[in-house]
Design a protein around this motif. Structure first.
Motif, PDB file in Angstrom:
ATOM      1  N   ARG A  68      17.736 -37.663 -51.714  1.00  9.62           N
ATOM      2  CA  ARG A  68      16.697 -37.030 -52.527  1.00  9.62           C
ATOM      3  C   ARG A  68      17.192 -35.653 -52.948  1.00  9.62           C
ATOM      4  NH1 ARG A  68      11.668 -33.861 -52.201  1.00  9.62           N
ATOM      5  NH2 ARG A  68      10.072 -34.997 -53.366  1.00  9.62           N
ATOM      6  N   ALA A  70      15.794 -32.366 -55.398  1.00  5.08           N
ATOM      7  CA  ALA A  70      14.610 -31.863 -56.093  1.00  5.08           C
ATOM      8  C   ALA A  70      14.824 -30.412 -56.491  1.00  5.08           C
ATOM      9  CB  ALA A  70      13.383 -31.979 -55.191  1.00  5.08           C
ATOM     10  N   VAL A 106      12.719 -34.761 -59.526  1.00  2.00           N
ATOM     11  CA  VAL A 106      12.991 -35.377 -58.232  1.00  2.00           C
ATOM     12  C   VAL A 106      13.824 -36.623 -58.476  1.00  2.00           C
ATOM     13  CG1 VAL A 106      12.019 -36.467 -56.178  1.00  2.00           C
ATOM     14  CG2 VAL A 106      10.830 -34.534 -57.230  1.00  2.00           C
ATOM     15  N   GLU A 108      15.511 -39.674 -56.351  1.00  2.00           N
ATOM     16  CA  GLU A 108      15.368 -40.247 -55.025  1.00  2.00           C
ATOM     17  C   GLU A 108      15.775 -41.716 -55.055  1.00  2.00           C
ATOM     18  OE1 GLU A 108      11.298 -40.062 -53.714  1.00  2.00           O
ATOM     19  OE2 GLU A 108      11.940 -39.921 -51.639  1.00  2.00           O
TER      20      GLU A 108
END
Length: 156
Positions: A68, A70, A106, A108
């Protein structure tokens, strides 16, 4: 956890069953910073910088890696695209921003690298506006930090 619990209202026997296999966490790698990266006008994916990459070495070839990244992103005059790349050649996930402006990005994914060798994940970006005057950014700064996380999930 296993054993007997006296006030277990879900099982008359009070026995707590052991959890099923898989889903155990191996290692966790986190990269965090408040630094920004200069904008790019490139229409091909470009590495943000060495600060926006991380390495993890899975302990088993059937491990999965949850990744992930961000941060705030922005683009001027044209759409922006962001990706996480594995070992400089395999796109794991891609996302983007619309025509112009800024927003929280984001990225992911659950990756299945099928290796016990070290893996390098990188955040990359490009501008798809078709004009050399348009910049795409991946930001850190005043009130926010970017985060890049990799978690090994063991199959066993």
């Amino acid at each position: 956890m296993s054993g007997t619990v006296g006030d277990n209202i879900y099982r008359a026997s009070g026995v707590v069953a052991a959890a099923g296999g898989g889903g155990l966490l191996g290692q966790i790698v986190v990269v965090s910073s408040d630094s920004s990266v200069s904008g790019t006008t490139s229409t091909s994916y470009t590495d943000l910088s060495t600060n926006f990459q991380l390495q993890i070495t899975p302990t088993a070839s059937d491990s999965k890696v949850w990744i992930r990244a961000a941060s705030e992103g922005s683009c001027g005059g044209g759409p922006a695209r962001y990706e996480i790349d594995r070992d400089s050649g395999t796109q794991v996930v891609e996302s983007g921003l619309g025509s112009s402006g800024s927003g929280f990005i984001v990225l992911e994914a659950l990756d299945s690298p099928a290796t016990t060798s070290q893996i390098t994940y990188k955040v990359r970006y490009k501008n798809t506006g078709g004009s050399s005057g348009h910049n795409t950014y991946w930001k850190g700064g005043d009130s926010y930090r970017y985060m890049f996380v990799a978690v090994e999930i063991l199959a066993g």
